[in-house]
Design a protein around this motif. Structure first.
Motif, PDB file in Angstrom:
ATOM      1  N   SER A 223      -2.469  -0.935  -3.286  1.00  0.00           N
ATOM      2  CA  SER A 223      -3.188   0.337  -3.350  1.00  0.00           C
ATOM      3  C   SER A 223      -2.189   1.485  -3.374  1.00  0.00           C
ATOM      4  O   SER A 223      -1.026   1.335  -3.000  1.00  0.00           O
ATOM      5  N   VAL A 224      -2.673   2.639  -3.820  1.00  0.00           N
ATOM      6  CA  VAL A 224      -1.859   3.850  -3.864  1.00  0.00           C
ATOM      7  C   VAL A 224      -2.681   4.993  -3.291  1.00  0.00           C
ATOM      8  O   VAL A 224      -3.801   5.247  -3.730  1.00  0.00           O
ATOM      9  N   THR A 225      -2.113   5.650  -2.297  1.00  0.00           N
ATOM     10  CA  THR A 225      -2.696   6.866  -1.733  1.00  0.00           C
ATOM     11  C   THR A 225      -1.798   8.017  -2.137  1.00  0.00           C
ATOM     12  O   THR A 225      -0.584   7.955  -1.916  1.00  0.00           O
ATOM     13  N   VAL A 226      -2.369   9.048  -2.739  1.00  0.00           N
ATOM     14  CA  VAL A 226      -1.582  10.185  -3.211  1.00  0.00           C
ATOM     15  C   VAL A 226      -1.786  11.369  -2.277  1.00  0.00           C
ATOM     16  O   VAL A 226      -2.908  11.728  -1.948  1.00  0.00           O
TER      17      VAL A 226
ATOM     18  N   GLY B  43      13.420   8.244  -3.359  1.00  0.00           N
ATOM     19  CA  GLY B  43      12.080   8.480  -3.859  1.00  0.00           C
ATOM     20  C   GLY B  43      11.911   7.585  -5.071  1.00  0.00           C
ATOM     21  O   GLY B  43      12.676   7.684  -6.033  1.00  0.00           O
ATOM     22  N   VAL B  44      10.952   6.688  -5.013  1.00  0.00           N
ATOM     23  CA  VAL B  44      10.767   5.694  -6.073  1.00  0.00           C
ATOM     24  C   VAL B  44       9.489   6.012  -6.839  1.00  0.00           C
ATOM     25  O   VAL B  44       8.443   6.271  -6.239  1.00  0.00           O
ATOM     26  N   ALA B  45       9.568   5.977  -8.148  1.00  0.00           N
ATOM     27  CA  ALA B  45       8.420   6.247  -9.009  1.00  0.00           C
ATOM     28  C   ALA B  45       7.533   5.007  -9.076  1.00  0.00           C
ATOM     29  O   ALA B  45       7.959   3.972  -9.597  1.00  0.00           O
TER      30      ALA B  45
ATOM     31  N   PHE C 109       7.241   7.545  -3.884  1.00  0.00           N
ATOM     32  CA  PHE C 109       7.119   7.137  -2.491  1.00  0.00           C
ATOM     33  C   PHE C 109       8.528   7.008  -1.936  1.00  0.00           C
ATOM     34  O   PHE C 109       9.482   6.778  -2.676  1.00  0.00           O
ATOM     35  N   ILE C 110       8.657   7.197  -0.643  1.00  0.00           N
ATOM     36  CA  ILE C 110       9.979   7.277  -0.015  1.00  0.00           C
ATOM     37  C   ILE C 110      10.267   6.010   0.775  1.00  0.00           C
ATOM     38  O   ILE C 110       9.407   5.515   1.506  1.00  0.00           O
TER      39      ILE C 110
ATOM     40  N   ASP D  77       0.868  -1.185   0.000  1.00  0.00           N
ATOM     41  CA  ASP D  77       0.000   0.000   0.000  1.00  0.00           C
ATOM     42  C   ASP D  77       0.900   1.230   0.000  1.00  0.00           C
ATOM     43  O   ASP D  77       1.463   1.594   1.032  1.00  0.00           O
ATOM     44  N   LEU D  78       1.052   1.849  -1.148  1.00  0.00           N
ATOM     45  CA  LEU D  78       2.017   2.932  -1.319  1.00  0.00           C
ATOM     46  C   LEU D  78       1.442   4.287  -0.933  1.00  0.00           C
ATOM     47  O   LEU D  78       0.306   4.603  -1.262  1.00  0.00           O
ATOM     48  N   HIS D  79       2.272   5.081  -0.246  1.00  0.00           N
ATOM     49  CA  HIS D  79       1.954   6.476   0.086  1.00  0.00           C
ATOM     50  C   HIS D  79       2.800   7.327  -0.859  1.00  0.00           C
ATOM     51  O   HIS D  79       4.008   7.469  -0.674  1.00  0.00           O
ATOM     52  N   VAL D  80       2.169   7.872  -1.873  1.00  0.00           N
ATOM     53  CA  VAL D  80       2.869   8.560  -2.957  1.00  0.00           C
ATOM     54  C   VAL D  80       2.697  10.071  -2.818  1.00  0.00           C
ATOM     55  O   VAL D  80       1.601  10.552  -2.548  1.00  0.00           O
TER      56      VAL D  80
END
Length: 143
Positions: free
Chosen positions: A106-109, A93-95, A43-44, A24-27
């Motif tokens: 999931s991705v939360t921006v 920081g990864v794209a 995301f870091i 679950d990425l925090h972008v």
């Protein structure tokens, strides 16, 4: 929080990496001058959760202003799969769009006002901690 191994790379395949992170990425979506121009969403992760698998000789680096951020690009296809952010010089920081399919749930921006970088960094409560190895435990406690 369970970590998964994500793999990814640039468009031409010369640069390949793996990263341990939550599924679950925090972008972050930043509006500073360079992030706006290249639509840098990232995301870091801590330094020790990132491994360059191949392509170090294909990477070139661009810096400006404070020269803390290291914007790395594949010199063949021009894609920035990852970089060293000014906010977290001890991490990456990864794209997320450069990850191979299958490991992201999931991705939360979160928008970040890079136009007012100093003020935004001071106001943000957790961004600097995201590149610390302890960040995984801290994230687990907040979820």
């Amino acid at each position: 929080m369970d970590l998964v191994k994500h793999t990814g790379g640039c468009h031409c395949g010369a640069v390949r990496f793996e990263v341990l992170s939550s599924p679950d990425l925090h972008v972050f979506q930043c509006n500073c001058s360079i992030c706006t121009k290249k639509q840098n969403h990232h995301f870091i992760v801590p330094n020790n959760h990132f491994s360059l698998l191949q392509g170090s000789d294909y990477l070139i680096t661009y810096t400006f202003n404070t020269h803390v951020a290291k914007h790395t690009f594949c010199k063949t296809c021009g894609v920035q799969s990852f970089y060293t952010p000014r906010s977290n010089p001890d991490g990456y920081g990864v794209a997320p769009h450069c990850l191979d399919p299958g490991t992201v749930r999931s991705v939360t921006v979160e928008t970040f006002c890079g136009e007012k970088w100093e003020e935004s960094m001071q106001a943000h409560k957790s961004i600097r901690d995201m590149s610390k190895p302890e960040a995984d435990a801290q994230l687990k406690n907040t979820q």
